[in-house]
Every structure is written in structure tokens, then in C-alpha cells.
Motif scaffolding. Structure first.
Motif, PDB file in Angstrom:
ATOM      1  N   UNK A 112       0.825  -1.208   0.000  1.00 44.48           N
ATOM      2  CA  UNK A 112       0.000   0.000   0.000  1.00 44.48           C
ATOM      3  C   UNK A 112       0.861   1.260   0.000  1.00 44.48           C
ATOM      4  N   UNK A 113       1.997   1.226   0.664  1.00 43.64           N
ATOM      5  CA  UNK A 113       2.911   2.365   0.608  1.00 43.64           C
ATOM      6  C   UNK A 113       3.519   2.500  -0.785  1.00 43.64           C
ATOM      7  N   UNK A 114       3.776   1.367  -1.433  1.00 45.32           N
ATOM      8  CA  UNK A 114       4.293   1.401  -2.795  1.00 45.32           C
ATOM      9  C   UNK A 114       3.283   2.040  -3.743  1.00 45.32           C
ATOM     10  N   UNK A 115       2.000   1.746  -3.564  1.00 43.82           N
ATOM     11  CA  UNK A 115       0.955   2.339  -4.407  1.00 43.82           C
ATOM     12  C   UNK A 115       0.908   3.854  -4.251  1.00 43.82           C
ATOM     13  N   UNK A 116       1.248   4.341  -3.070  1.00 41.79           N
ATOM     14  CA  UNK A 116       1.293   5.795  -2.864  1.00 41.79           C
ATOM     15  C   UNK A 116       2.298   6.436  -3.819  1.00 41.79           C
ATOM     16  N   UNK A 117       3.444   5.802  -3.964  1.00 41.07           N
ATOM     17  CA  UNK A 117       4.474   6.365  -4.836  1.00 41.07           C
ATOM     18  C   UNK A 117       4.059   6.368  -6.289  1.00 41.07           C
ATOM     19  N   UNK A 118       3.489   5.268  -6.771  1.00 40.35           N
ATOM     20  CA  UNK A 118       3.143   5.163  -8.190  1.00 40.35           C
ATOM     21  C   UNK A 118       1.901   5.958  -8.555  1.00 40.35           C
ATOM     22  N   UNK A 119       0.954   6.094  -7.636  1.00 37.58           N
ATOM     23  CA  UNK A 119      -0.310   6.770  -7.942  1.00 37.58           C
ATOM     24  C   UNK A 119      -0.321   8.244  -7.555  1.00 37.58           C
ATOM     25  N   UNK A 120       0.514   8.610  -6.588  1.00 39.08           N
ATOM     26  CA  UNK A 120       0.490   9.985  -6.088  1.00 39.08           C
ATOM     27  C   UNK A 120       1.841  10.688  -6.188  1.00 39.08           C
ATOM     28  N   UNK A 121       2.889   9.976  -6.536  1.00 38.71           N
ATOM     29  CA  UNK A 121       4.198  10.601  -6.672  1.00 38.71           C
ATOM     30  C   UNK A 121       4.777  11.097  -5.373  1.00 38.71           C
ATOM     31  N   UNK A 122       4.386  10.463  -4.262  1.00 40.77           N
ATOM     32  CA  UNK A 122       4.869  10.898  -2.953  1.00 40.77           C
ATOM     33  C   UNK A 122       5.672   9.782  -2.310  1.00 40.77           C
ATOM     34  N   UNK A 123       6.584  10.167  -1.435  1.00 40.53           N
ATOM     35  CA  UNK A 123       7.374   9.191  -0.688  1.00 40.53           C
ATOM     36  C   UNK A 123       6.589   8.778   0.550  1.00 40.53           C
ATOM     37  N   UNK A 124       6.632   7.498   0.907  1.00 40.16           N
ATOM     38  CA  UNK A 124       5.843   7.029   2.055  1.00 40.16           C
ATOM     39  C   UNK A 124       6.452   7.453   3.381  1.00 40.16           C
ATOM     40  N   UNK A 125       5.652   7.347   4.410  1.00 36.55           N
ATOM     41  CA  UNK A 125       6.130   7.600   5.761  1.00 36.55           C
ATOM     42  C   UNK A 125       6.997   6.443   6.227  1.00 36.55           C
ATOM     43  N   UNK A 126       8.136   6.713   6.844  1.00 34.27           N
ATOM     44  CA  UNK A 126       8.962   5.633   7.385  1.00 34.27           C
ATOM     45  C   UNK A 126       8.468   5.182   8.756  1.00 34.27           C
ATOM     46  N   UNK A 127       7.199   4.822   8.827  1.00 35.01           N
ATOM     47  CA  UNK A 127       6.588   4.308  10.056  1.00 35.01           C
ATOM     48  C   UNK A 127       5.757   3.089   9.684  1.00 35.01           C
ATOM     49  N   UNK A 128       5.416   2.290  10.663  1.00 36.07           N
ATOM     50  CA  UNK A 128       4.689   1.054  10.407  1.00 36.07           C
ATOM     51  C   UNK A 128       3.308   1.300   9.814  1.00 36.07           C
ATOM     52  N   UNK A 129       3.032   0.602   8.719  1.00 37.61           N
ATOM     53  CA  UNK A 129       1.715   0.497   8.109  1.00 37.61           C
ATOM     54  C   UNK A 129       1.201   1.832   7.560  1.00 37.61           C
ATOM     55  N   UNK A 130      -0.062   1.852   7.176  1.00 35.39           N
ATOM     56  CA  UNK A 130      -0.581   2.946   6.360  1.00 35.39           C
ATOM     57  C   UNK A 130      -1.039   4.133   7.216  1.00 35.39           C
ATOM     58  N   UNK A 131      -0.112   4.680   7.985  1.00 35.07           N
ATOM     59  CA  UNK A 131      -0.431   5.849   8.799  1.00 35.07           C
ATOM     60  C   UNK A 131      -0.575   7.110   7.962  1.00 35.07           C
ATOM     61  N   UNK A 132      -0.259   7.036   6.679  1.00 39.75           N
ATOM     62  CA  UNK A 132      -0.440   8.184   5.789  1.00 39.75           C
ATOM     63  C   UNK A 132      -1.896   8.624   5.747  1.00 39.75           C
ATOM     64  N   UNK A 133      -2.811   7.692   6.054  1.00 34.95           N
ATOM     65  CA  UNK A 133      -4.234   8.038   6.035  1.00 34.95           C
ATOM     66  C   UNK A 133      -4.624   8.963   7.176  1.00 34.95           C
ATOM     67  N   UNK A 134      -3.755   9.086   8.179  1.00 35.15           N
ATOM     68  CA  UNK A 134      -4.033   9.998   9.285  1.00 35.15           C
ATOM     69  C   UNK A 134      -3.777  11.441   8.885  1.00 35.15           C
ATOM     70  N   UNK A 135      -3.215  11.658   7.717  1.00 37.82           N
ATOM     71  CA  UNK A 135      -2.861  13.000   7.262  1.00 37.82           C
ATOM     72  C   UNK A 135      -3.371  13.206   5.839  1.00 37.82           C
ATOM     73  N   UNK A 136      -3.128  14.385   5.328  1.00 30.28           N
ATOM     74  CA  UNK A 136      -3.446  14.689   3.947  1.00 30.28           C
ATOM     75  C   UNK A 136      -2.295  14.248   3.051  1.00 30.28           C
ATOM     76  N   UNK A 137      -2.601  13.532   1.960  1.00 33.92           N
ATOM     77  CA  UNK A 137      -1.566  13.174   0.991  1.00 33.92           C
ATOM     78  C   UNK A 137      -1.035  14.471   0.406  1.00 33.92           C
ATOM     79  N   UNK A 138       0.262  14.682   0.507  1.00 29.58           N
ATOM     80  CA  UNK A 138       0.804  16.025   0.269  1.00 29.58           C
ATOM     81  C   UNK A 138       0.968  16.399  -1.203  1.00 29.58           C
TER      82      UNK A 138
END
Length: 816
Positions: free
Chosen positions: A393-419
Motif C-alpha cells: 500500500x505504501x508502494x501504491x502511494x508512490x506510483x499513484x500519487x508521486x509521494x514518498x511514504x512515511x517511514x513508520x509502520x503500516x498505512x499511517x499516511x491516512x491519518x494525514x493529507x496526501x501532500x
């Protein structure tokens, strides 16, 4: 760690109780075994302790360890005096023997004590320190041990600025577009963030659209009369979630207009390309030579009406396609023990030439299997692509949104706005542009058609909040396992579930057909994102595939994980062929861009000691295929170290450069391309600039908070940086050691790691690893700032509310 327990006891004890039954069973086994061995262990311990003390204090110890015994005196024969002298001599010899034995025992004990003392003094604290401690002290030792600073929430002030300020001076700044050498909005790292201009583009609607929030926020705009920068008080930025600064960040003094004791205000969450000290943009470069004629605007020979992105689960590069002169092929040959050709003719082995023929067709690579291939047209194949994360799921963030994932466990990116805006959100914004009437002789009237974004996978979307993730990215529709299971589904699943995630991809074929048929009927353009899951553990294949074939010999033979994996790769290759044939059948193949990439690779025992991507940083977990397929694109083999962050800007560049967008939509694409971190792959790739600034690439290891992979496009080196995991730093030269069989490992990093690398690989490598460690540490904190994330790195550090992160949501309560 102890402070964490005190602050959130419910989270700590909740985590503790989650493993209660396993712990209780283990303790029960220990008690049973110890009860059986108790007499023997007691006697053995008694003899060891007795030997130790009698060696040091022989006379005193005899009284402690020996009970007095009494026996009757033997009757003496008055006439037997002949042996008295001999007895005296024997007693003296025995006493001398005892003395020598005692001296020798003391010498051996002294030598043992000296050796243990020296070893204890020179032994590195990590990883051997805990090995010298016994239960139950190791459990309590963890509460008081010092963990990595990366385990804590973000420092109050974020990173300390650029990791190399000497390369971000004004002399290296890039002007904005319209000026000589200008690109996008320019590049001037080190500038105060509140002074950076971000005007609202004319193409953005007045009403805020998803994904473009940072363009609407006034705090990111440049007012006519700039106000003083805001000062954030502790605990108030943002949403009262920002904790006080960690202990290692307190007491720092900064100079400036805020006074010596007050640091400048930290920048708000989000990404600003103008200020990114690592950014290298090639948006101002011309198209690659072979692409210029094919993509010439107004006369483009590459119509792109639809976009299909196929993300292949756990697909490593060396199987896409399998190369006859590759390391994997040689390993297969060696395992079989004799000539591959001879054994293939006997029908005992799988035909390796048929493992990935469609991958060979897509990439255009010469595999050595002597098949015909199109060397002039077919698309762009990237040799050297790496994933941004080994967590899907973090890999999909890079390919679909062009963003680097958070270096924390699991999909905590959902707690914030995709930048950054994701591709579906960009296409939705393009849909809102004013339609421009095209001329009657225009051969591409579909340029003004509405985009429809759809995501499909045969597996469930209940893993780690994926359903919410797809909604946040902006997909209009999704088709997943739950839809196939619905009794009212238009095309319910015909076969049983393939694995614990869901069904074979074949169940999606009628949905793909309907999607394109409906698009042609309703004058729509399609963006289809399809994630395959058959190549995920346990690597099962559907019934129609037939019996799995034998690829490996020896211990890795039939039904081994390696064998099952290769069979699933062959099935996935066949599925790719079916999708391409379906596009041909529907008449859309000549106007569809097909992007094929792996979400991440996979490592087996041949590569590392782990047969999983979890906390496994081996390079084969990162190497992935990456192809941009279009029948009218010239065939290009691009050898560059890039990550999936380049996917989105490349798609936008292809759409705009091929005259496949309307004028307003082209303006959107060209504005956004330089905003992303990744470079476009249809323009000359820039691995480094004359200022020695390199194109850095980062990869987060599954589940996110264990390791960080750091590579540079300018060098063949790689550093694995432990984030919040007791693990060593690992350096490798991928030119000399492509399979990382002889890496440099060090548990401390810093100068010691640099010295080891320098001794083995030379000064350049030593200097690089020191810089890479510095850049990686900066990036860990910087990425948290971008995401506005203020929680701990590992799941167990976030409290009881996060214990379910990363797990598969059950369909029923009785499945728990």
C-alpha cells in the motif's frame, strides 16, 4: 520505553495481553521441562559452584561443602610396623599432587576470568549485549534501554535544514520558468518558507477540489505585504497533536530574529518543491531524441486515450523477464544438476523459456531464448527501477500519487493529507475544465472526453484500511473481492478463492471488458489501476493453470516456496497476455498506454536469511520491473536508478507531449510535472548536477518503521539505515556485489562504518556512505514533517487504538 509505559499503560498492557496465551504456553513448557531436569541440573550446579570455591579457598570451602563423617578406627596389629614409613611417603606424594592440581586449577580459572574480562571490554554493545543477560532480566532491561531517536515522534523543529547547506547556496538556485534556465516555479532551498510564492493557478476551480488543498490555503500564498512568520506554541501545532520536543532535541539554541533561545517557526506540513534541497528536475530538458518525432505536438503519432496501470504483487526484476545469462537462471541450472536442455527434453523440468514470454514482449529485452522481438517500437523499459516501499500500500502511494511514504509502520499516511495530488484527482480536475470545441477534421475528438478512474483487484480491500485509501486517492469506482462475493454482482466469482486474500485475477476479466465497452459508448476515457495478488504468498495458481511445474531441484524442489513462486509468476505472465489481448479485441490497444510495474520484489533463502519482505532489506526485495508500453512509442532501454515516484510525472508528460490532452488539460499537466519529486522518464535523466548534488532515492522496508534503503542515481552504492529496529547498518556496492553477498555491516554507523567502507571500497565509497547516512537521517524527520505525523514509528508505540494497524479486517466476529 519506560516513559511510554507510564504515559499510555493501556496500550502497553493491551499489547502485553495480546500475546498472553502464547506466553502462558511457553512458561508451562519451561516449568514442565525444568521439573524433569531439576535433580540433574541441581547436582551439576552444585558441583560447579563447589569446584569454583574449593579452587580459591580449598580449606575453608571443605567445611562448607563437606559434612563431617565418622568411622570406627581400624584395629592395628602391634607387630605390623613395616608399612608405617611407606604410608608417610604416600601421604606426602598425595599432598604434593593435590597442591599441583590446585595450582593448575587456579591458573585455568585465572585465564578464564582474564579472557571473559577482555571479551566483555571489547565486545560491541550491539548486538551482543543482550546475549549476556539472562531471563527475566532481559525483559526489564528493554524498559530502560535507550532506543533509536527515530523511534520517537518527530523533533519539535523538524530537520536541521538541508543535509548539505553548501550545495543549496543562492549560486545554485534555479529561476522559475520564463527566465533563462528556469523550470516550473524555480528552486531556492534555504529560503524562509513563508516567503515562497504559490499563486493559485487559473485552472483550479473556486470551490476546493480533492488533492489540491495546499493551493487553496492562504498560509501558502505570498501576500502583498508579508506578515511576520507565525510562532507555534508547544502543543498547538497542528490539531493539538504535536508533542513536546524529545529529550534529544531540548535545549538547542538558535540564532535569528526570534532570539538565541527561540528557533524559527517550523514549516507547516506539506511538500514545497521550491524548498526541497534534494530535488532535481529535468522538466526543462528536451524529449529523448528517439521520442521527439513520435511525440511532436500537432503531429503526434502516439495517441493516448486510455491509461492502464498494472501493479504486479511481489514481482522481482530478475523474473520479468527471466534472462538466460542471469544469476537466477544459473542458480536454477545448478540446482537441477545437469544440462537444462537435456532434462527439459525428458519432460522432468518446467521449460524456463516459457516462464515470462509476455514480459519479454513488453520490455523488449534480449533474454537469450531466441524469440522474435520488436526492437524499434513498443515503449520504454526501465532497467534499474526500485520500489519506494516493500509494503504494497505504501508502494501504491508512490506510483499513484508521486509521494514518498512515511517511514513508520503500516498505512499511517491516512491519518494525514496526501501532500501531492494523486493521478485520479488530477484527472478529475481535468474533467472540470471548460470544454473546447474541436474542429470537425480533428482526429482526436476524445481529448475533451471525461476521465473515469477505476481500481480493480481480485483480493480484499480490508487489509490495513485499503478501502479508505482508495477513496482518499480519488478513484470513482473499485472492484474487489467483496464485490465478486456479492450475490447480486453482475459477474459473481465462478471459482473458489485462490488464497487468504481473495480470487484469481481472471474473475476481473468481464469487468475490464465492460469498463472499456462502456467508455466507448459513453465517450469516456479510462484510467484503470489493477493490482494482481496471485503472486503473493502462498503463491497458489487457479485450477485452469493445471498442475504446478517443477523449476528447482534439490531442497528447493517441487512444492517449495521458490517453486510455487515461479509457477505464480508464470500465471501472472499469462494474465498480462490476456489483458493485452483483450485490449486488442476491444480495439483500444493502439490508443492505450499500459504501465506495468512491481509493487516490490521478494527475497528467498538464496538472497537472505528471511523468506518474507517483513524487515527484510535485501536488494531483491526492491528491484522491480517498470515498463511504459504503447505500440507506437519507440523502443527505449533506459538504464537509470529510479523509483516509482517517477511514474506519475512520466504519465503526465506522455499525455501532454503526445497531444493527448486538450489545451487546458495540457496546462495542468505541465504545471504539475515539476512539482513532483520524481523526474520524467521521457526526458534525459539527471543522476547528478555539476554542483555534486545527487538524485537520491529512498525505499521504506515493510512494514515501514524498520529500515530505510538509500541509493543514489549517481553511484552504484547502497546503504540500509536502521530506523527503529535493532539491526546493523549495511553498505553494498551493487556493481561489484549485485546480490549483496559480501556487504559491509556495522552496528554503530558513523565514523566506524565510514572507515570500514573506505578500507574495503576506497575513499569515494567511504565519503558517500557518510553523506548517505546524514541524508537518510534528515529524510526520516523531513518525511514526517511533510505528512504532519507526530506519532511513534512502530505500531506498539501508538497506543491501544493502533493495535489493529496492518491486520486484515475480518468479515465476521467469529473469524477473530
Amino acid at each position: 520505553m519506560l516513559g511510554k509505559v507510564v504515559r499510555e499503560p493501556e496500550g502497553f498492557f493491551g499489547m502485553l495481553m495480546s500475546g498472553f496465551f502464547g506466553l502462558a504456553a511457553t512458561i508451562g513448557v519451561f516449568i514442565g521441562v525444568s521439573w524433569l531436569l531439576n535433580p540433574s541440573l541441581y547436582n551439576l550446579s552444585y558441583r560447579a559452584v563447589k569446584a569454583f570455591f574449593t579452587t580459591i579457598w580449598p580449606h575453608s570451602s571443605q567445611r562448607c561443602f563437606n559434612s563431617p563423617t565418622y568411622s570406627a578406627l581400624p584395629e592395628e596389629d602391634e607387630g605390623d610396623w613395616s608399612d608405617s614409613t611407606d604410608n608417610v611417603v604416600d601421604e606426602k606424594q598425595v599432598e604434593q599432587t593435590k597442591t599441583r592440581a590446585l595450582r593448575w586449577a587456579r591458573l585455568k580459572l585465572l585465564i578464564a576470568i582474564v579472557i571473559l574480562t577482555v571479551l566483555h571490554a571489547v565486545r560491541p554493545k550491539a548486538p551482543f549485549g543482550h546475549m549476556a543477560t539472562t531471563l527475566p532480566f532481559t525483559i526489564f532491561e528493554g524498559l530502560f534501554s535507550k532506543r533509536s531517536a527515530f523511534c520517537d515522534p518527530s523533533p519539535w523543529n523538524g530537520p536541521e535544514g538541508s543535509p548539505f547547506p553548501e550545495l543549496t547556496q543562492e549560486e545554485f538556485w534555479v529561476p522559475p520558468a520564463g527566465k533563462e534556465g528556469g523550470v516550473g516555479r524555480g528552486w531556492k532551498p534555504g529560503s524562509p518558507w513563508w516567503e515562497v510564492e504559490r499563486d493559485v493557478p487559473d485552472w483550479l476551480p473556486e470551490e476546493e477540489v480533492e488533492g489540491f488543498g495546499k493551493w487553496y490555503r492562504k498560509s501558502h500564498h505570498h501576500p502583498e505585504h508579508p506578515s511576520p512568520p507565525p510562532h507555534f506554541a508547544h502543543g498547538s501545532f497542528p490539531d493539538d497533536r504535536h508533542p513536546p520536543p524529545p529529550h534529544h532535541e531540548r535545549g538547542r539554541k538558535h540564532k535569528g530574529h526570534h532570539g538565541p533561545h527561540h528557533p524559527p517557526p517550523p514549516p507547516p506540513p506539506g511538500y514545497e518543491s521550491v524548498l526541497d534541497p534534494l530535488k532535481i528536475s529535468n522538466a526543462g530538458e528536451p524529449l529523448l531524441g528517439s521520442l521527439r518525432d513520435a511525440l511532436k505536438r500537432g503531429d503526434s503519432q502516439v495517441p493516448i486515450k486510455h491509461v492502464v496501470m498494472m501493479t504486479l504483487e511481489s514481482t522481482r526484476k530478475d523474473v520479468f523477464p527471466l534472462m538466460r545469462d542471469g544469476v537466477l537462471y544459473e542458480q536454477l541450472e545448478e540446482s537441477r544438476g545437469e544440462s537444462l536442455t537435456a532434462r527439459d527434453e525428458n519432460g522432468g523440468w518446467a521449460d524456463l523459456s516459457q516462464l515470462s514470454p509476455n514480459a519479454e514482449f513488453l520490455t523488449g529485452e534480449n533474454t537469450g531464448f531466441e524469440r522474435d522481438r520488436n526492437t524499434t517500437h513498443g515503449g520504454i523499459n526501465i532497467e534499474g527501477a526500485l520500489t519506494g516501499s516493500t509494503y504494497t500500500l505504501k508502494s501504491l502511494l508512490g506510483s499513484h500519487c508521486g509521494v514518498a511514504p512515511l517511514p513508520v509502520d503500516f498505512l499511517e499516511e491516512l491519518e494525514s493529507e496526501i501532500y501531492q495530488p494523486c493521478l485520479p484527482q488530477i484527472l478529475n480536475t481535468m474533467n472540470k475544465q471548460q470544454i473546447i470545441e474541436t474542429e470537425q477534421d480533428d482526429d482526436r475528438p476524445w481529448r475533451n472526453a471525461t476521465w473515469k478512474s477505476v481500481f480493480m483487484q481480485g483480493s480484499t480491500n480490508k487489509l490495513d484500511r485499503q478501502k479508505l485509501f482508495m477513496e482518499q486517492i480519488g478513484f470513482d469506482e473499485t472492484v474487489v473481492r467483496e464485490d465478486l462475493q456479492n450475490p447480486e454482482a453482475k459477474y459473481p466469482a465462478k471459482e473458489p478463492e485462490l488464497n487468504y486474500f481473495g480470487y484469481s485475477e481472471k474473475e476481473l476479466k468481464p469487468y475490464i471488458r465492460d469498463l472499456f465497452t462502456s467508455a466507448e459508448k459513453n465517450n469516456e476515457r479510462v484510467f484503470l489501476s489493477h493490482l494482481t495478488t496471485s503472486t503473493h504468498h502462498p503463491w497458489a495458481t487457479p485450477k485452469e493453470f493445471g498442475e504446478q511445474q517443477k523449476y528447482w531441484g534439490g531442497s528447493r524442489g517441487h512444492h517449495s516456496p521458490w517453486d510455487r513462486y515461479l509457477n505464480s509468476i508464470k500465471w501472472a505472465d499469462q494474465w498480462i497476455g490476456e489483458v493485452l489481448s483483450l485490449l486488442e479485441e476491444l480495439g483500444v490497444a493502439d490508443e492505450t498506454l499500459v504501465v506495468v510495474l512491481g509493487d516490490h520484489g521478494f527475497s528467498f533463502s538464496d538472497d537472505s536469511s528471511s523468506k518474507t519482505t517483513y524487515a527484510n532489506s535485501h536488494i531483491n526485495s526492491f528491484r522491480i520491473p517498470m515498463v511504459f508500453r504503447h505500440p507506437s512509442l519507440p523502443r527505449i532501454q533506459l538504464n537509470a536508478t529510479v523509483t516509482s515516484l517517477s511514474i506519475l510525472p512520466t504519465i503526465l508528460d506522455l499525455l501532454s507531449s503526445s497531444d493527448s490532452l486538450s489545451k487546458p488539460q495540457t496546462d495542468i499537466a505541465r504545471y504539475l510535472i515539476p512539482e513532483y519529486e520524481g523526474q520524467s522518464l521521457i526526458r534525459p535523466f539527471i543522476p547528478a548536477l555539476p554542483s555534486t548534488r545527487q538524485a537520491w532515492n529512498f525505499g521504506v522496508v515493510n512494514p515501514g518503521g524498520t529500515h530505510l534503503s538509500i541509493v543514489s542515481s549517481a553511484h552504484p552504492y547502497r546503504l540500509v539505515l536502521p530506523i527503529c529496529e535493532p539491526a546493523p547498518y549495511v553498505f553494498s556496492d551493487l556493481n561489484l556485489d549485485p546480490m549483496e553477498k559480501d556487504s559491509v555491516r556495522d552496528w554503530e554507523g558513523g565514523k566506524k562504518l565510514k572507515m570500514q567502507v573506505k578500507l574495503k571500497y576506497g575513499k569515494e565509497a567511504g565519503d558517500w556512505v557518510a553523506l548517505a547516512e546524514k541524508v537518510g537521517a534528515w529524510w526520516v524527520w523531513e518525511s514526517r514533517r511533510r505528512w504532519g505525523y507526530w506519532e511513534g514509528t512502530r505500531r506498539m508505540d501508538r497506543g491501544v487504538g493502533h493495535l489493529g494497524d496492518g491486520f486484515l479486517e475480518n468479515d465476521h466476529w467469529w473469524d477473530t
